[in-house]
Design a protein around this motif. Structure first.
Motif, PDB file in Angstrom:
ATOM      1  N   ALA A   1       0.832  -1.203   0.000  1.00  0.00           N
ATOM      2  CA  ALA A   1       0.000   0.000   0.000  1.00  0.00           C
ATOM      3  C   ALA A   1       0.870   1.258   0.000  1.00  0.00           C
ATOM      4  O   ALA A   1       1.700   1.445  -0.880  1.00  0.00           O
ATOM      5  N   ASP A   2       0.676   2.113   1.014  1.00  0.00           N
ATOM      6  CA  ASP A   2       1.341   3.413   1.056  1.00  0.00           C
ATOM      7  C   ASP A   2       2.437   3.436   2.116  1.00  0.00           C
ATOM      8  O   ASP A   2       2.177   3.145   3.286  1.00  0.00           O
ATOM      9  N   VAL A   3       3.645   3.792   1.695  1.00  0.00           N
ATOM     10  CA  VAL A   3       4.761   4.043   2.609  1.00  0.00           C
ATOM     11  C   VAL A   3       5.127   5.508   2.385  1.00  0.00           C
ATOM     12  O   VAL A   3       5.852   5.848   1.451  1.00  0.00           O
ATOM     13  N   LEU A   4       4.593   6.386   3.218  1.00  0.00           N
ATOM     14  CA  LEU A   4       4.630   7.820   2.946  1.00  0.00           C
ATOM     15  C   LEU A   4       5.777   8.512   3.671  1.00  0.00           C
ATOM     16  O   LEU A   4       5.934   8.384   4.892  1.00  0.00           O
ATOM     17  N   LEU A   5       6.566   9.248   2.908  1.00  0.00           N
ATOM     18  CA  LEU A   5       7.617  10.083   3.484  1.00  0.00           C
ATOM     19  C   LEU A   5       6.952  11.225   4.243  1.00  0.00           C
ATOM     20  O   LEU A   5       6.213  12.023   3.664  1.00  0.00           O
ATOM     21  N   ASP A   6       7.212  11.302   5.546  1.00  0.00           N
ATOM     22  CA  ASP A   6       6.500  12.249   6.399  1.00  0.00           C
ATOM     23  C   ASP A   6       7.316  13.492   6.720  1.00  0.00           C
ATOM     24  O   ASP A   6       6.834  14.613   6.594  1.00  0.00           O
ATOM     25  N   ARG A   7       8.579  13.305   7.123  1.00  0.00           N
ATOM     26  CA  ARG A   7       9.425  14.455   7.421  1.00  0.00           C
ATOM     27  C   ARG A   7      10.889  14.039   7.410  1.00  0.00           C
ATOM     28  O   ARG A   7      11.218  12.857   7.518  1.00  0.00           O
ATOM     29  N   ILE A   8      11.747  15.036   7.265  1.00  0.00           N
ATOM     30  CA  ILE A   8      13.197  14.849   7.275  1.00  0.00           C
ATOM     31  C   ILE A   8      13.757  15.710   8.397  1.00  0.00           C
ATOM     32  O   ILE A   8      13.430  16.897   8.501  1.00  0.00           O
TER      33      ILE A   8
ATOM     34  N   GLN B   1       9.029  19.391   6.753  1.00  0.00           N
ATOM     35  CA  GLN B   1       7.775  18.657   6.754  1.00  0.00           C
ATOM     36  C   GLN B   1       7.375  18.280   5.325  1.00  0.00           C
ATOM     37  O   GLN B   1       7.897  18.817   4.346  1.00  0.00           O
ATOM     38  N   SER B   2       6.423  17.370   5.218  1.00  0.00           N
ATOM     39  CA  SER B   2       6.046  16.830   3.913  1.00  0.00           C
ATOM     40  C   SER B   2       5.532  17.900   2.957  1.00  0.00           C
ATOM     41  O   SER B   2       5.726  17.793   1.743  1.00  0.00           O
ATOM     42  N   ASN B   3       4.880  18.945   3.484  1.00  0.00           N
ATOM     43  CA  ASN B   3       4.369  19.993   2.600  1.00  0.00           C
ATOM     44  C   ASN B   3       5.475  20.902   2.068  1.00  0.00           C
ATOM     45  O   ASN B   3       5.215  21.789   1.248  1.00  0.00           O
ATOM     46  N   GLU B   4       6.712  20.677   2.514  1.00  0.00           N
ATOM     47  CA  GLU B   4       7.848  21.470   2.040  1.00  0.00           C
ATOM     48  C   GLU B   4       8.722  20.704   1.048  1.00  0.00           C
ATOM     49  O   GLU B   4       9.691  21.264   0.533  1.00  0.00           O
TER      50      GLU B   4
ATOM     51  N   PRO C   1       4.595  11.653  -2.069  1.00  0.00           N
ATOM     52  CA  PRO C   1       5.465  11.158  -0.993  1.00  0.00           C
ATOM     53  C   PRO C   1       5.451   9.644  -0.795  1.00  0.00           C
ATOM     54  O   PRO C   1       6.075   9.149   0.148  1.00  0.00           O
ATOM     55  N   ASN C   2       4.756   8.893  -1.656  1.00  0.00           N
ATOM     56  CA  ASN C   2       4.678   7.445  -1.478  1.00  0.00           C
ATOM     57  C   ASN C   2       5.959   6.784  -1.990  1.00  0.00           C
ATOM     58  O   ASN C   2       6.202   6.723  -3.196  1.00  0.00           O
TER      59      ASN C   2
ATOM     60  N   ALA D   1      13.514  16.401  -3.231  1.00  0.00           N
ATOM     61  CA  ALA D   1      14.435  17.502  -2.945  1.00  0.00           C
ATOM     62  C   ALA D   1      13.837  18.416  -1.882  1.00  0.00           C
ATOM     63  O   ALA D   1      12.623  18.404  -1.640  1.00  0.00           O
ATOM     64  N   VAL D   2      14.698  19.201  -1.242  1.00  0.00           N
ATOM     65  CA  VAL D   2      14.250  20.218  -0.293  1.00  0.00           C
ATOM     66  C   VAL D   2      15.063  21.486  -0.528  1.00  0.00           C
ATOM     67  O   VAL D   2      16.191  21.436  -1.019  1.00  0.00           O
ATOM     68  N   ASP D   3      14.472  22.605  -0.191  1.00  0.00           N
ATOM     69  CA  ASP D   3      15.153  23.897  -0.267  1.00  0.00           C
ATOM     70  C   ASP D   3      15.589  24.261   1.142  1.00  0.00           C
ATOM     71  O   ASP D   3      14.753  24.471   2.020  1.00  0.00           O
ATOM     72  N   THR D   4      16.898  24.315   1.389  1.00  0.00           N
ATOM     73  CA  THR D   4      17.389  24.595   2.741  1.00  0.00           C
ATOM     74  C   THR D   4      17.791  26.048   2.934  1.00  0.00           C
ATOM     75  O   THR D   4      18.319  26.410   3.979  1.00  0.00           O
TER      76      THR D   4
END
Length: 288
Positions: A53-60, A69-72, A138-139, A273-276
């Motif tokens: 099913a779903d293995v969702l990346l939640d936060r780093i 957070q996932s919305n970033e 995020p899956n 990717a993320v913007d730091t």
């Protein structure tokens, strides 16, 4: 008199200098300060059961305590110029059969144009679009899988440009490569908006792809008929600071699986990717 200079101008200048001085030989290595990766598996108490099913990346969480957070997250927004000349039934997009997040089921590259007997130019273009859809969520179960040594190449365009938080290698990497079992080899090359090489190519090898902390993450694989393969597969990760690529900002990059010095070329990928960089208000320096 107070003069305000946007840090963005300094970033651009630094990136151009890096491009001019870079070597064409790939460097190697992942970020020395590995972040912690947290996932959720909705509906499943045991994460191993969620591989269907779903293995969702939640936060780093970076080693300095800063969290994303996932919305970033910044996902790929385009996949272009896909090359693949390998055998049939070896290059596919996949997701858990019970997944609710991401593109469903299995899809092989040769099936895109309706003729599964060969891989056409149309197949490559359509499958590149499918890769983008599989990565734009995020899956971690929704990913691209390659089961051959033939290799591939393509250009990735992120949804938005990302910036580094520091000119040098630091505790907050920006690019995350998730890969099944961590036994593949791939090269990442930063590109400018005209798709010219900039910076320094980085070769990611098995030594750079490590188990996810603080808890291992498991994903599934499926047979051609959609039935699950036996067992679970550990998803591993390499994290790259933009300084390793010789740039301070990034939107476009090329991934290839041309191997130097032996090893397994195939790569089963999910890219995030993320913007730091600091918030816009903090990107202005004041000089008296």
């Amino acid at each position: 008199m107070v003069v305000r200079i946007a840090v963005t101008a300094v970033f651009i200048s630094t990136a151009l200098v890096s491009s001019a001085l870079s070597s064409t030989q790939p460097s190697s290595g992942s970020c020395s300060s590995r972040p912690s990766i947290y996932t959720t598996t909705p509906g499943y108490t045991n994460p191993r059961d969620a591989v269907v099913a779903d293995v969702l990346l939640d936060r780093i969480v970076f080693s300095d305590g800063v969290q994303v957070q996932s919305n970033e997250f910044v996902y790929p927004g385009q996949v272009l110029n896909l090359t693949y000349n390998g055998p049939l039934a070896r290059f596919r997009m996949q997701n858990g059969p019970l997944a609710s997040v991401g593109t469903p089921d299995l899809r092989y590259i040769e099936a895109e144009d309706g003729n599964s007997a060969s891989i056409s130019a149309q197949d490559r273009v359509m499958f590149a679009d499918r890769m983008e859809l599989a990565w734009a969520n995020p899956n971690l179960n929704n990913r691209v899988q390659l089961q051959t040594q033939a290799g591939y190449g393509f250009i990735v365009g992120l949804q938005t440009q990302i910036w580094d938080s520091n000119f040098a290698d630091d505790a907050r990497p920006e690019l995350f490569i998730f890969e099944d079992q961590g036994n593949s080899v791939l090269t990442i090359q930063a590109l400018d908006d005209e798709f010219n090489n900039v910076g320094t190519p980085v070769e990611v090898r098995a030594v750079d792809i490590a188990s996810i902390n603080p808890t291992k993450v498991w994903v599934g694989r499926w047979n051609q008929d959609g039935s699950p393969q036996s067992g679970t597969y550990e998803l591993k990760m390499a994290s790259l600071d933009l300084s390793r690529l010789g740039v301070t900002h990034l939107k476009w990059f090329r991934i290839t699986t041309q191997v130097q010095g032996g090893g397994e070329a195939s790569a089963d990928l999910k890219i995030v990717a993320v913007d730091t960089s600091p918030a816009p208000a903090a990107q202005t320096m004041t000089f008296d």
